[in-house]
Design a protein around this motif. Structure first.
Motif, mmCIF file in Angstrom:
data_model
loop_
_atom_site.group_PDB
_atom_site.id
_atom_site.type_symbol
_atom_site.label_atom_id
_atom_site.label_comp_id
_atom_site.label_asym_id
_atom_site.label_seq_id
_atom_site.Cartn_x
_atom_site.Cartn_y
_atom_site.Cartn_z
ATOM 1 N N LYS A 1 1.609 4.760 -3.045
ATOM 2 C CA LYS A 1 1.129 5.614 -2.262
ATOM 3 C C LYS A 1 1.986 6.189 -3.036
ATOM 4 C CE LYS A 1 -0.078 7.015 1.979
ATOM 5 N NZ LYS A 1 -0.326 7.071 2.958
ATOM 6 N N MET B 1 1.053 -1.541 -0.343
ATOM 7 C CA MET B 1 0.070 -0.044 0.107
ATOM 8 C C MET B 1 1.047 0.785 -0.137
ATOM 9 S SD MET B 1 -3.388 0.755 0.382
ATOM 10 C CE MET B 1 -3.658 2.715 -0.338
ATOM 11 N N PRO C 1 -2.162 8.701 -10.439
ATOM 12 C CA PRO C 1 -2.975 7.159 -9.542
ATOM 13 C C PRO C 1 -3.991 5.799 -9.942
ATOM 14 C CG PRO C 1 -4.254 9.837 -9.869
ATOM 15 C CD PRO C 1 -2.947 9.642 -10.517
ATOM 16 N N ILE C 2 -4.792 6.443 -11.426
ATOM 17 C CA ILE C 2 -5.266 5.568 -11.298
ATOM 18 C C ILE C 2 -4.591 4.343 -11.379
ATOM 19 C CG2 ILE C 2 -7.200 4.846 -12.887
ATOM 20 C CD1 ILE C 2 -7.937 6.997 -13.077
ATOM 21 N N TYR D 1 -3.388 -7.233 -4.895
ATOM 22 C CA TYR D 1 -4.188 -7.690 -3.347
ATOM 23 C C TYR D 1 -5.485 -8.714 -3.736
ATOM 24 C CZ TYR D 1 -2.155 -4.475 0.508
ATOM 25 O OH TYR D 1 -1.012 -3.508 0.755
ATOM 26 N N ALA E 1 -2.627 -2.484 -7.976
ATOM 27 C CA ALA E 1 -2.166 -2.592 -6.286
ATOM 28 C C ALA E 1 -3.464 -3.253 -5.920
ATOM 29 C CB ALA E 1 -1.808 -1.530 -5.519
ATOM 30 N N ALA E 2 -4.145 -2.878 -6.222
ATOM 31 C CA ALA E 2 -5.869 -3.463 -5.626
ATOM 32 C C ALA E 2 -6.132 -5.062 -6.101
ATOM 33 C CB ALA E 2 -6.768 -2.789 -5.590
ATOM 34 N N LEU E 3 -5.667 -5.299 -7.476
ATOM 35 C CA LEU E 3 -5.308 -6.422 -8.750
ATOM 36 C C LEU E 3 -4.489 -7.309 -7.942
ATOM 37 C CD1 LEU E 3 -6.230 -5.561 -11.423
ATOM 38 C CD2 LEU E 3 -7.532 -6.799 -10.813
ATOM 39 N N PHE F 1 -2.879 2.707 -8.139
ATOM 40 C CA PHE F 1 -4.053 1.831 -6.888
ATOM 41 C C PHE F 1 -5.029 0.939 -8.082
ATOM 42 C CE2 PHE F 1 -3.729 6.489 -4.876
ATOM 43 C CZ PHE F 1 -2.671 5.524 -3.865
#
Lengths: 220, 258, 221
Positions: free
Chosen positions: A177, A173, A186-187, A197, A193-195, A190
């Motif tokens: 950031k 995370m 950012p799109i 996780y 990164a979300a994928l 993030f």
């Protein structure tokens, strides 16, 4: 929408470094939680209230306050109160580990108490002594029942570990950031990164679902 | 008006299977006259409950047809075709199940008035009045505001019967309604059904209780292997059956042969 | 070190304001999130594979990623995608509503499933129209069965709401951290903040147990 996507602008290197830190935190916290959660469960089931009460307070405190408050508290207050200064990763592991310990203790307790009365009665009827009843009947039943919940808690702590980014532990995370700010992307950052996780959590939740279905079939 | 001999229900070559291998009904033919009380007996898995569930429109059928009061009710040409059900006809049939199936979140009186108010648009006051009268008749006058969880099995089953009667059915189906009850509660439910029999309400009953069968039936059908094996008055089918398989079953039930 | 909790007396009002923001945010998202969750829970039983698929992807994704990253995504990325400015409150509400929708949809789905086949048989035997089956039989039972878990979901939401402090929304946690930085008294301030959260969440967890017992008793058939 006039935003042009550029996923190449995001270098995966730092994110993967972060993932390794995240996984370290998760695994270490799980070892603490799975191992120490069990004796803690025994404490909260103790008949002696001087033992039970403090243990329950510990568990309820972790269950009834936001994880982010716990983590910030831990990072700011433990060094001041106890004069100890540990590395930030170690601090992260301890904070997450204590949290998981509380949730797992509750899982162990619930599954021990869910062992049907008839099972214990059968043990008595077969002439097993109290210790044998616990060792051969209650525990094997209870531990098997607690596996799905322990796994779910383990994956929840994997997700909660993202909170340590707020206190500057360089996990996935945190890297996301930083990267988002540096690249102005950012799109993409993030989302990737979300994928990442998701790619770790999803298989585990599928396994949990499978285990629970199998258990239902076996017990019905 | 239908004449006394015209059939109330007419079931023609009814076929029903679960999956490709389990055939439960293999060409069933039954004609039921108005005012008849048919008890269906037979071994487990012989298709008795399935027959009632099909008649209630709860199950798809493979082929065959059912008419009710001369009107087409249920039909299907083959296993892949859609089972056609005339829902208007279905509304004139009531059913009581083995496991009560009361609505647990509604009180007894609410269980009774739900369908008349919602299906027929009856005024709540009049439905409540009828419901209360029905409960009194079944010895449940004091239970109107109780919830199902507060009743005994026998009371629940009597409420379930009252609930079905609220729609003034022209035919009642009873599917093993005493099988889940403790032995001492069976009589109170059977009494209620015997009361209904006195009013000549047509009914079809699946039961394992041979004493009850003998007392209520005007006709007994022995069903096994998905077909009607024997069909006749209770004295014949229960007393001196003509078919070997029926005799075998009756003997087993009464523990005559080991 | 010596502890001095009296510093907090000066910040009573600020903390109360922060708590009010937390409570407000939680309540708004409970209402929105539960409604969304119910619709999504229903969609997951839909006969259309496309509707089911979209609903599952949404639920699995929101349950499979940290809430913090969801919040960051909505806070930093959604304005870029939509091309509109979003206030802190709006981002917070969107993020937590989506989170709440995902977890409550699972609750509703499980409770819808628990209304058994036999209840459906009874509905058909009584000739109830589809609409009456849903509104008078299935829905009330599903909501009753879901109630304890929904309450737990609300507690989770209340706790997760502290995350909005990370994107600068002035909730209880954010106010607490500010006071802690200004007074250099983190132990006192953060402990009190934790205790405030605890004082609200703990009684609610007891309520879950109570509600559970009463509902199980009522629905025992």
């Amino acid at each position: 929408m006039n935003y042009t996507f550029d996923f190449n602008a995001v270098s995966l290197g730092p994110l993967l470094d972060g993932l390794i830190v995240t996984l370290k935190l998760t695994v270490a916290a799980n070892i603490i939680g799975v191992v120490l959660g069990f004796p803690l469960a025994l404490l909260i089931m103790s008949r002696v209230s001087a033992i039970r009460m403090p243990a329950m307070l510990f568990v309820e405190f972790f269950r009834c306050t936001p994880a982010i408050v716990q983590i910030v508290w831990f990072f700011y207050c433990v060094p001041m109160l106890f004069n100890v200064f540990l590395g930030s990763t170690t601090m992260g592991i301890l904070a997450l580990g204590l949290n998981l310990m509380a949730f797992n203790a509750e899982a162990y307790r619930a599954s021990i108490q869910a062992v049907p009365r008839e099972q214990v009665d059968a043990g008595i009827a077969l002439g097993l002594n109290p210790l044998q009843r616990v060792l051969y009947i209650v525990l094997p039943n209870a531990l098997r029942a607690s596996v799905p919940v322990l796994l779910t808690n383990g994956i929840v702590i994997f997700q909660q570990s993202a909170l340590v980014a707020i206190v500057a532990v360089q996990d996935l995370m945190y890297q996301a950031k930083t990267l988002a700010t540096e690249t102005y992307r950012p799109i993409e950052t993030f989302t990737i990164a979300a994928l990442i996780y998701f790619a770790v959590s999803f298989p585990v939740t599928q396994i949990v679902g499978h285990l629970e279905r199998r258990r239902q079939v076996m017990t019905s | 008006m239908t004449s006394a001999s015209a059939p109330l229900v007419s079931i023609r070559s009814l076929h029903k299977s679960y999956g490709p291998h389990i055939q439960v009904l293999k060409g069933l033919d039954i004609e039921m006259k108005p005012g008849e009380r048919v008890v269906v007996i037979g071994p487990s898995g012989g298709g008795k409950s399935t027959l009632l569930r099909v008649m209630m429109g709860l199950e798809k059928i493979d082929s065959g047809s059912i008419t009710f009061g001369g009107k087409p009710y249920i039909s299907s040409a083959n296993a892949d075709a859609k089972t056609a059900i005339n829902t208007d006809v279905r509304r004139s049939i009531g059913m009581v199940f083995q496991h009560y199936t009361l609505f647990p979140h509604l009180s007894v009186i609410q269980n009774l008035v739900l369908a008349p108010c919602k299906v027929r648009g009856e005024k709540k006051a009049s439905a409540t009045q009828r419901a209360q009268a029905l409960l009194e008749r079944f010895g449940l006058g004091g239970k109107a505001n109780a919830f199902p969880a507060q009743l005994s099995g026998g009371q629940k089953q009597r409420v379930a019967i009252a609930r079905a009667l609220m729609l003034d059915p022209k035919l009642m189906l009873f599917d093993e309604v005493t099988s889940a009850l403790d032995p001492e509660l069976v009589a109170e439910v059977e009494q209620v059904i015997l009361q209904l029999a006195e009013q000549n309400l047509p009914m079809m009953i699946v039961t394992h209780d041979m004493w009850f069968a003998k007392n209520i039936a005007s006709r007994v059908i022995f069903c096994a292997g998905g077909v009607v094996v024997e069909d006749g008055p209770p004295e014949q089918v229960l007393g001196s059956p003509r078919e070997e398989r029926t005799r075998d079953f009756i003997d087993r039930v009464f523990h005559i042969k080991q | 070190m010596s502890l001095d909790f009296s510093v907090l007396l000066r910040f009573q009002e600020a903390l109360a304001l922060g708590l009010w923001t937390t409570v407000k945010l939680t309540l708004i998202c409970i209402v929105l999130g539960c409604s969304l969750g119910f619709l999504v829970g229903l969609s997951r039983t839909s006969p259309s594979a496309i509707v089911r698929g979209i609903a599952s992807i949404y639920v699995e994704f929101f349950r499979g990623t940290p809430v913090l990253i969801q919040l960051f995504w909505i806070f930093f990325c959604l304005p870029l995608v939509l091309g509109v400015e979003l206030s802190n409150l709006a981002s917070g509400v969107i993020a937590l509503t989506l989170y709440m929708g995902a977890i409550t949809s699972e609750t509703f789905r499980a409770s819808l499933k628990s209304v058994g086949r036999e209840q459906m048989d009874a509905c058909i035997a009584l000739g109830l129209p589809r609409r009456v089956q849903v509104t008078n039989v299935i829905l009330p039972q599903a909501v009753l069965r879901a109630a304890p878990t929904l309450l737990s979901n609300c507690i989770s939401l209340f706790k997760e709401s502290a995350l909005v402090s990370a994107v600068g929304m002035a909730d209880l946690m954010f106010v607490g951290q500010n006071i802690s930085n200004n007074t250099a008294r983190p132990v006192e301030v953060l402990t009190i903040v934790a205790l405030i959260y605890f004082a609200i969440a703990f009684p609610l967890t007891r309520a879950v147990t109570l509600v559970e017992g009463r509902i199980l008793k009522k629905l025992a058939i």
